[in-house]
Design an enzyme around this catalytic site. Structure first.
Site: not given
Ligand code: AMP
Ligand code: MG
Length: 495
Positions: A258, A131, A188
């Protein structure tokens, strides 16, 4: 100002209660709090963007650092959105905001914008990741977002860069950072692919497409074929974007679906690179072993990605011929936009049949002699139609001088044919051929200094890149050929 409730200041971003992502509903995102960066400090602040947004006063206060380091949360909480995608040509399934969080949507002087933190901790979509984002890659994203914007290339923006002593493990131990990104939307291609292929939820797909049309492509509302229209509009924006990338020698590095914006923005700066020596086969991403995303392949890859978007929208378009027809404009719009950009780079005003060959032959010479992409076009402004030997500054960039002389005779004749005045042409060319681009070695030098706790080079470089076409003689060193060590630099997906 009340430090405990920093949002209640007149100058704070006016967060919209719902915002597009939140209003879509539970299928599209999950509530996820950030994990604040310990010991957060500013690395770079984009005061100019804060002013453009109308948030300058708030940006100057303590509340901004708390929010943009993930330490405080905005009133409505933060969201991670879900998407899927094709990575390196292969279906990758569910991805999602693994280290990005949407702070919300806010009104600004630029209109409604989404504000996103990148590197703010784990989300349900973090998969194997932590993350986090490291300072190195965050500096690159911060600098390049704003460099692209200054070049007039559609892009997500970077409002701030916050650093922290928090260790982050990559190939070596680095430190964490958070970039605050701003864009009308971070949607996206992968968001659409998700609802067709992963969730297989046509109602959600329709909700998403309708909301995208309503907000960003309103002219399509009420038309006979809005979803094919959406695909065509995205196709045209993507074609325009790719022409702009190619015209400045920009390689994205990870053109997965993406990482493709539904608004035709440059998004997700990772192992990108501006080319130094011109090489159509240049692969900027060290992890891209096949060279899938090589410079010269980018336009075709973008079309491949648009095919993936077409497939995602097919349940709504409901007619594969119509979907294919919506992609068709790419094949003319992209080359036309590229040729127009290259004509401008050569200072040609009129459009002539022979221009394409003139441009192609120059690029071929540049490739063969590995001429520096940015410097060659910039120096071309000094080309004099009657100068002959005085054109040495450009000629010297080529190894095969005879070949260059043959080309330059054609160029001079072409310029004379449209009675081009050298000084006027030079001024125009200097407005489209940047002198300063974010070369890898410039970013690297700023990164090295930042790792030592000195952020002045990041800030200086950000300033220089705000005016890429100005002469800025005091920064001449940033416009020169890269040093020999730059060839050893490797940028990879590790970020
Ligand atoms: P990228 O190639 O950087 O566009 O990332 C592809 C996917 O991996 C996205 O879903 C990212 O959110 C996710 N991702 C990349 N790096 C990390 C990380 N350090 N932690 C969690 N997720 C990550
Ligand atoms: Mg990405």
């Amino acid at each position: 100002m009340n430090a405990r409730d920093p949002w209640r200041t007149a100058a704070a971003p006016a967060w919209r209660q719902a915002g597009l992502m939140r209003s879509l509903g539970a299928a599209f995102s999950v509530a996820q709090l950030p994990q604040g960066l310990p010991g957060a400090h500013w690395v770079a602040r984009n005061d100019a963007l804060a002013r453009e947004l109308g948030w300058a006063d708030w940006f100057d206060g303590d509340a901004a650092l708390a929010l943009l380091s993930g330490t405080a949360q905005p009133p409505g909480g933060t969201l991670a959105t879900v998407y899927s995608g094709h990575q390196f040509g292969v279906w990758a399934g569910q991805l999602g905001d693994g280290r990005a969080l949407l702070l919300g949507e806010a009104d600004s002087a630029m209109g409604p914008v989404e504000v996103q933190l990148k590197g703010s901790g784990l989300t349900p979509y973090s998969r194997m990741g932590d993350g986090r984002a490291v300072l190195r890659s965050s500096i690159r994203e911060y600098l390049c977002s704003e460099a692209m914007h200054a070049l007039g290339i559609p892009t997500t923006r970077a409002l701030a860069l916050v650093g922290s002593p928090l260790p982050v493990h990559r190939e070596t131990v680095e430190t964490a950072a958070v970039v605050t990104r701003v864009a009308p939307s971070f949607l996206r291609f992968g968001h659409f692919e998700h609802f067709t292929h992963t969730a297989q939820d046509e109602a959600a797909l329709k909700t998403l497409a309708d909301a995208t049309i309503e907000r960003f492509y309103p002219a399509l509302q009420g038309t006979a074929a809005p979803y094919a229209g959406l695909l065509e509009a995205v196709t045209r924006r993507t074609a325009a974007l790719l022409a702009q990338w190619q015209a400045v020698g920009f390689c994205h590095g990870v053109m997965n679906t993406d990482n493709m914006s539904i608004l035709g923005l440059t998004i997700d700066y990772g192992p990108f690179g501006f080319m130094d020596a011109f090489d159509p086969g240049h692969v900027c991403n060290h992890s891209d072993h096949q060279g899938r995303y090589a410079y010269a392949r980018q336009p075709a890859v973008a079309l491949w990605n648009l095919h993936a978007l077409a497939q995602a929208l097919l349940p709504l378009i409901d007619d594969s011929d119509a979907a294919l027809a919506a992609l068709e404009p790419y094949k003319t719009a992209y080359p036309r936009a590229l040729l127009a950009a290259l004509r401008a780079k050569l200072g040609l005003r009129a459009e002539r049949e022979e221009d394409e060959a003139l441009v192609d032959d120059l690029l071929r010479l540049m490739a063969r002699d590995r001429a520096d992409f940015t410097i060659t076009f910039r120096r071309l402004a000094t080309f004099g139609t009657e100068s002959g030997a005085a054109n040495a500054a450009v000629r010297d960039l080529f190894i095969d001088r005879e070949a260059f002389d043959a080309w330059s005779a054609r160029y001079a004749a072409r310029l004379r044919a449209e009675t081009s005045i050298d000084a006027d042409r030079a001024a125009g060319m200097n407005r489209v051929n940047p002198k300063f681009v974010l070369r890898n070695h410039l970013a690297e030098a700023a990164i090295q200094r930042a790792r030592e706790g000195d952020f002045s080079e990041v800030q200086r470089l950000a300033q220089v890149l705000q005016h890429p076409c100005d002469e800025q003689p005091e920064h001449e060193a940033d416009a020169g050929l890269p040093p020999a060590w730059a060839q050893q630099l490797e940028v990879s997906c590790s970020s």
